[in-house]
Design an enzyme around this catalytic site. Structure first.
Site, PDB file in Angstrom:
ATOM      1  N   GLN A 139       0.597  -1.405  -0.527  1.00 54.43           N
ATOM      2  CA  GLN A 139       0.230  -0.372  -0.107  1.00 54.43           C
ATOM      3  C   GLN A 139       0.455   1.399  -0.133  1.00 54.43           C
ATOM      4  OE1 GLN A 139      -3.471  -1.204   3.070  1.00 54.43           O
ATOM      5  NE2 GLN A 139      -2.371  -2.557   4.116  1.00 54.43           N
ATOM      6  N   VAL A 141       3.891   3.583  -1.182  1.00 52.22           N
ATOM      7  CA  VAL A 141       3.529   4.398  -2.687  1.00 52.22           C
ATOM      8  C   VAL A 141       5.365   4.605  -2.549  1.00 52.22           C
ATOM      9  CG1 VAL A 141       1.824   4.851  -2.994  1.00 52.22           C
ATOM     10  CG2 VAL A 141       3.237   6.992  -1.957  1.00 52.22           C
ATOM     11  N   HIS A 157      -1.518   1.558  -4.294  1.00 56.84           N
ATOM     12  CA  HIS A 157      -2.023   2.851  -4.530  1.00 56.84           C
ATOM     13  C   HIS A 157      -0.703   3.670  -5.415  1.00 56.84           C
ATOM     14  CE1 HIS A 157      -3.862   1.816  -0.459  1.00 56.84           C
ATOM     15  NE2 HIS A 157      -4.552   1.802  -1.480  1.00 56.84           N
ATOM     16  N   CYS A 165       0.407  12.252 -16.498  1.00 60.37           N
ATOM     17  CA  CYS A 165      -0.558  13.168 -17.380  1.00 60.37           C
ATOM     18  C   CYS A 165      -1.826  12.742 -17.747  1.00 60.37           C
ATOM     19  CB  CYS A 165       0.253  13.098 -18.394  1.00 60.37           C
ATOM     20  SG  CYS A 165      -0.910  13.935 -19.576  1.00 60.37           S
ATOM     21  N   GLY A 256       3.269  -4.470   8.711  1.00 62.58           N
ATOM     22  CA  GLY A 256       3.466  -2.783   8.971  1.00 62.58           C
ATOM     23  C   GLY A 256       2.319  -1.845   8.707  1.00 62.58           C
ATOM     24  N   ILE A 283       2.489  -3.435  14.610  1.00 64.41           N
ATOM     25  CA  ILE A 283       2.730  -2.000  16.014  1.00 64.41           C
ATOM     26  C   ILE A 283       0.724  -2.007  16.550  1.00 64.41           C
ATOM     27  CG2 ILE A 283       2.780  -0.575  17.145  1.00 64.41           C
ATOM     28  CD1 ILE A 283       6.260  -1.017  15.881  1.00 64.41           C
ATOM     29  N   GLY A 284       0.589  -1.952  17.343  1.00 64.89           N
ATOM     30  CA  GLY A 284      -0.979  -1.758  17.958  1.00 64.89           C
ATOM     31  C   GLY A 284      -1.312  -2.447  16.695  1.00 64.89           C
ATOM     32  N   CYS A 300       8.601  -4.473  12.299  1.00 63.52           N
ATOM     33  CA  CYS A 300       8.488  -5.365  11.179  1.00 63.52           C
ATOM     34  C   CYS A 300      10.142  -6.302  11.222  1.00 63.52           C
ATOM     35  CB  CYS A 300       8.058  -4.590  10.164  1.00 63.52           C
ATOM     36  SG  CYS A 300       6.684  -4.014  10.124  1.00 63.52           S
TER      37      CYS A 300
END
Length: 310
Positions: A139, A141, A157, A165, A256, A283-284, A300
């Protein structure tokens, strides 16, 4: 002339001249307790049973390379500022918004593009070399998986290292656009604020009024990063392609990502429907914790480095 531009300390003036200023790396990895050995052992057992691994990565992977994420407690963009990322329709409809975006992106690009893969990226690339990793969907970029050498890769993404363009669809390198910015704005300077996950930095609106943005060299059309902005959708063809790669896999590993965005979460729902086992390293909490057979809380790079992929 090509030269390396390094970002100055936050709050320092920035133009298009070469700078040798170096900055200490601000940690964007949220606090985390030591990983419980038993969960690492469970992840090792999971990996030992999987032959064709489907991996999905998110911003929590790149925080260990010095790139902030959006949602982490205390250190994410949303926790540090009240700013929000560019919306798709705002970019499409407003020339002023595009000017502001590109001015800020121009300032942030030298530092953002210089980030390098971390231990987790390298472990995943080694798994690919050993044919353990069947397909990787990110995910992010930031092009760090490509820099690490991944070939079996889908950038869900898009990637900020490419520019598209909106009129003719021509794809060009973001590095080339940086040189066009420099040529059009030889005297322009700005004071940069905090960085964002997509390479954007925060620059006050009045500083961007005179910033010039080039058009497409092929047709004169509007240039946009080849990424899916907030409010836009991932193409149907890309989604179907990823579903096909998932169907070929016998295990899913999330690394992650909180999976708060549906564009990634949908593949975890598909894994559930296909009865493909899921493991998560993050984490979380994540949106897919209830779908996972194994959840490992930890950095990670540290966790993946402990796993043997045979």
């Amino acid at each position: 002339m090509r030269f390396l531009v390094r970002a100055p300390p936050l709050g320092a003036p920035f133009g298009n001249r070469a700078s040798t200023a170096s900055t200490g790396a601000l940690s964007f990895v949220p606090p985390c307790r030591s990983t419980d050995v038993q969960y690492v052992e469970q992840l090792q057992d999971f990996m030992s049973q999987v032959k064709h691994l489907f991996v999905m990565t998110g911003a929590g992977l790149s925080t260990e390379s010095g790139i902030p994420d959006y949602r982490s407690e205390k250190v994410g963009l949303y926790a540090r500022t009240d700013r929000r990322p560019m919306e798709h329709m705002e970019f499409i409809r407003s020339a002023k918004s595009r000017q502001r975006y590109w001015a800020r992106n121009f300032v942030g690009w030298p530092q953002f593009s210089s980030h390098q893969p971390n231990a987790a990226h390298k472990v995943l690339q080694q798994w690919e070399e050993r044919s353990k990793l069947h397909w990787l969907v990110t995910q992010n970029v930031d092009a760090l998986h490509s820099k690490a050498g991944h070939k079996r890769l889908t950038e869900l993404h898009g990637c900020t290292h490419r520019v598209i363009c909106l009129s003719c669809g021509d794809i060009s390198a973001r590095e080339d656009l940086q040189r066009h910015f420099e040529a059009l704005n030889p005297e322009w300077t700005a004071h940069a604020g905090a960085a964002a996950p997509d390479g954007d930095v925060f620059v006050e609106d009045e500083q961007v009024l005179n910033f010039k943005v080039p058009s497409c060299e092929c047709c004169g059309g509007t240039l946009k990063p080849d990424v899916t902005f907030f409010g836009d959708t991932v193409s149907k063809a890309k989604v179907e392609f990823v579903h096909d790669r998932l169907a070929e896999s016998d295990g899913v590993l999330v690394v992650g990502s909180s999976l708060q965005v549906y564009s990634g979460y949908r593949f975890l729902l598909a894994a559930k429907d296909r009865k493909i086992p899921v493991a998560i390293v993050n984490i979380g909490p994540t949106r897919a914790d209830h779908l996972a057979q194994i959840k490992v809380s930890g950095r990670c790079g540290e966790v993946l480095s402990l796993i043997q992929a045979s």
